[in-house]
Design an enzyme around this catalytic site. Structure first.
Site, PDB file in Angstrom:
ATOM      1  NE  ARG A 196      -2.140   0.649   4.386  1.00 34.64           N
ATOM      2  CZ  ARG A 196      -1.534   1.679   4.272  1.00 34.64           C
ATOM      3  NH1 ARG A 196      -1.676   3.373   4.056  1.00 34.64           N
ATOM      4  NH2 ARG A 196      -1.438   1.234   5.688  1.00 34.64           N
ATOM      5  CG  ASP A 200      -9.328  14.946 -17.394  1.00 36.26           C
ATOM      6  OD1 ASP A 200      -8.231  14.468 -17.977  1.00 36.26           O
ATOM      7  OD2 ASP A 200     -10.058  14.963 -16.799  1.00 36.26           O
ATOM      8  CE  LYS A 212     -11.316   7.182 -20.190  1.00 33.89           C
ATOM      9  NZ  LYS A 212     -11.482   7.036 -19.006  1.00 33.89           N
TER      10      LYS A 212
END
Length: 380
Positions: free
Chosen positions: A70, A197, A222
Site C-alpha cells: 500500500r 485533465d 485510456k
C-alpha cells in the site's frame, strides 16, 4: 515516486555518442523514451529486460525501502519513474482510476475554498465537483474556459484555491488556452493550484506542466494503457509540496495501483507513441468523411475547428477522439445501433473501435452528439 529534485526531472536518456563541438548530444525522441524503461536507482538484481511483477503485500526486514505494498512497491516505483520521465515531471503517482486521481487532487481543498472549472467537463468530474459543492463547503464556478477573459471576474486572490481545466474538453473537444490561463491565474492568484485533465491527449501529444500547470492527471485506462484491460489513474507534478500532500493521501487512503496493474500499464505505455500516431491519422480520415457528409464534427484536426491555432501551439497532435452532432436523437440512435466494427461502449483510447451516445451514457445533457474513439487497426 520519481526523483524529488525538480532541477533534474527531465530524465532524458543520453545518446550514446560523446558530445563534441561539432556534434552536440541530442535527447532521444519521445517514442524511444516510451519504449525504454530505465530507472538508474533501481537496477534489477538479475538483469531482467522487463520489469518484474512484485506480487506481494509485504516485504521482509526492517528499515528497508519497502515494507507494505500500500505504501510502496518496486513495480509501481518503476512505473512512476517512467511516467514522470515522459510527462516532463518531477513526481508521478499511479492510483486505481482516473477519478481516484481527481479525488486525490481535490483533497487539497478545504471548506471555504473556491474552484474555477470549465463548462464542458467529463461527467464524472461534474459529479464529484457537485458533491464537494453540496457537502464539502467548496464553491465551484463553471465558466467557458475557451475564452480566457471569462475567468477573470471569478479570480479571488484570497479564495481561489484551484482552477480545473480540460483541453480538448470531453465530449465537445473545445480547445482551452492552457498557457494563457495559467499565466493569468499566477498573476492574480499566485497560490491557486492549476490542474489539467490531460486524458484526451496523453503525454505524447500534450504536456501541460510545460505550459504552467501545477498538477496534471490522466485516466490511464485510456491511451496510456491502450488495451482496456485495466483501470488506472496517473498524477504528475513538479512541486515538492503538492507531491508530499498527494503522496500522503494515496498512502493513507490506500488507492495506489496494484503491482499487476502497474505491470500492465508499464507494458502498454511502451507503445503509446506508435499507437497514437496510427490512431490519430485514422481519426483525421474519419473526421473528414463525416464533415463531407454534412455532420457538425468536433475535431481539432479540422481547419474550421474553433481555437485550432491555440491547440497547435500547445499540443503535438489532434488525438483519436472525435464527436459529431446529427441534430436528431432518433438518427443518432440509428447510426450507433447500425455499426458493426464499432463497439457501443464508454471510454476511449484502446486499439479497437468504440462508439457512444454521451446523452445516454455519460453526459445526459448532450442529446444528439455521437462520440467516436478511432482504433489503431484501421488503415483507410
Amino acid at each position: 515516486m520519481a526523483s524529488t529534485n525538480s532541477k533534474t526531472f527531465v530524465q532524458d536518456l543520453p545518446t550514446p555518442e560523446p558530445e563534441t563541438p561539432c556534434r552536440p548530444r541530442q535527447p532521444y525522441r519521445f517514442s524511444t523514451l516510451c519504449a525504454t524503461v530505465e530507472n538508474p536507482s533501481q537496477k534489477d538484481q538479475y538483469g531482467s529486460s522487463s520489469v518484474p511483477i512484485y506480487q506481494t503485500a509485504t516485504f521482509k526486514g526492517v528499515d528497508g525501502q519497502y515494507d507494505y505494498t500500500r505504501s510502496g512497491n518496486p513495480t509501481r516505483s518503476h512505473l512512476e519513474h517512467h511516467l514522470a520521465k515522459i510527462s516532463s515531471a518531477a513526481h508521478a503517482f499511479v492510483v486505481s482510476s482516473g477519478m481516484a486521481a481527481l479525488d486525490t487532487i481535490l483533497r487539497i481543498l478545504k471548506p471555504g475554498d473556491e474552484v474555477i472549472a470549465g463548462d464542458d467537463l467529463y461527467g464524472g468530474t461534474n459529479r464529484i465537483l457537485g458533491y464537494l459543492k453540496t457537502h464539502g463547503g467548496v464553491a465551484v464556478h463553471h465558466v467557458d474556459t475557451t475564452k480566457p477573459d471569462t475567468l477573470l471576474p471569478y479570480i479571488n486572490p484570497e479564495k481561489t484555491a484551484m482552477v480545473l481545466l480540460e483541453s480538448p474538453t470531453n465530449p465537445l473537444l473545445k480547445i482551452v488556452d492552457l498557457a494563457r490561463i495559467a499565466a493569468d491565474i499566477k498573476e492574480r492568484a499566485p497560490n491557486a493550484v492549476i490542474v489539467v485533465d490531460n486524458t484526451m491527449m496523453s503525454p505524447y501529444l500534450q504536456r501541460p506542466l510545460e505550459h504552467g500547470a501545477d498538477i496534471v492527471y490522466d485516466s490511464a485506462t485510456k491511451y496510456l494503457s491502450g488495451h482496456h484491460d485495466l483501470m488506472a489513474g496517473v498524477i504528475t507534478c513538479n512541486r515538492d509540496d503538492l507531491a508530499k500532500q498527494m503522496g500522503f493521501m494515496i498512502n493513507a487512503a490506500g488507492n495506489a495501483l496494484t503491482p499487476f496493474d502497474c505491470f500492465l500499464l508499464l507494458r502498454g505505455s511502451k507503445t503509446l507513441a506508435i499507437r497514437m500516431d496510427r490512431q490519430q491519422a485514422t481519426t483525421m480520415l474519419v473526421a473528414q468523411m463525416l464533415d463531407r457528409l454534412g455532420f457538425k464534427v468536433h475535431y481539432p484536426g479540422l481547419a474550421e475547428h474553433p481555437n485550432r491555432d491555440v491547440h497547435e501551439r500547445i499540443a503535438d497532435g489532434y488525438g483519436a477522439v472525435l464527436s459529431f452532432t446529427t441534430g436528431d436523437k432518433a438518427l443518432s440512435e440509428r447510426i450507433v445501433g447500425a455499426t458493426r466494427l464499432w463497439g457501443i461502449s464508454v471510454s476511449f483510447g484502446c486499439v479497437n473501435s468504440l462508439i457512444s451516445m454521451p446523452c445516454v451514457m455519460s453526459h445526459a445533457h448532450d442529446t444528439t452528439n455521437i462520440k467516436l474513439r478511432v482504433p489503431a487497426e484501421w488503415r483507410w
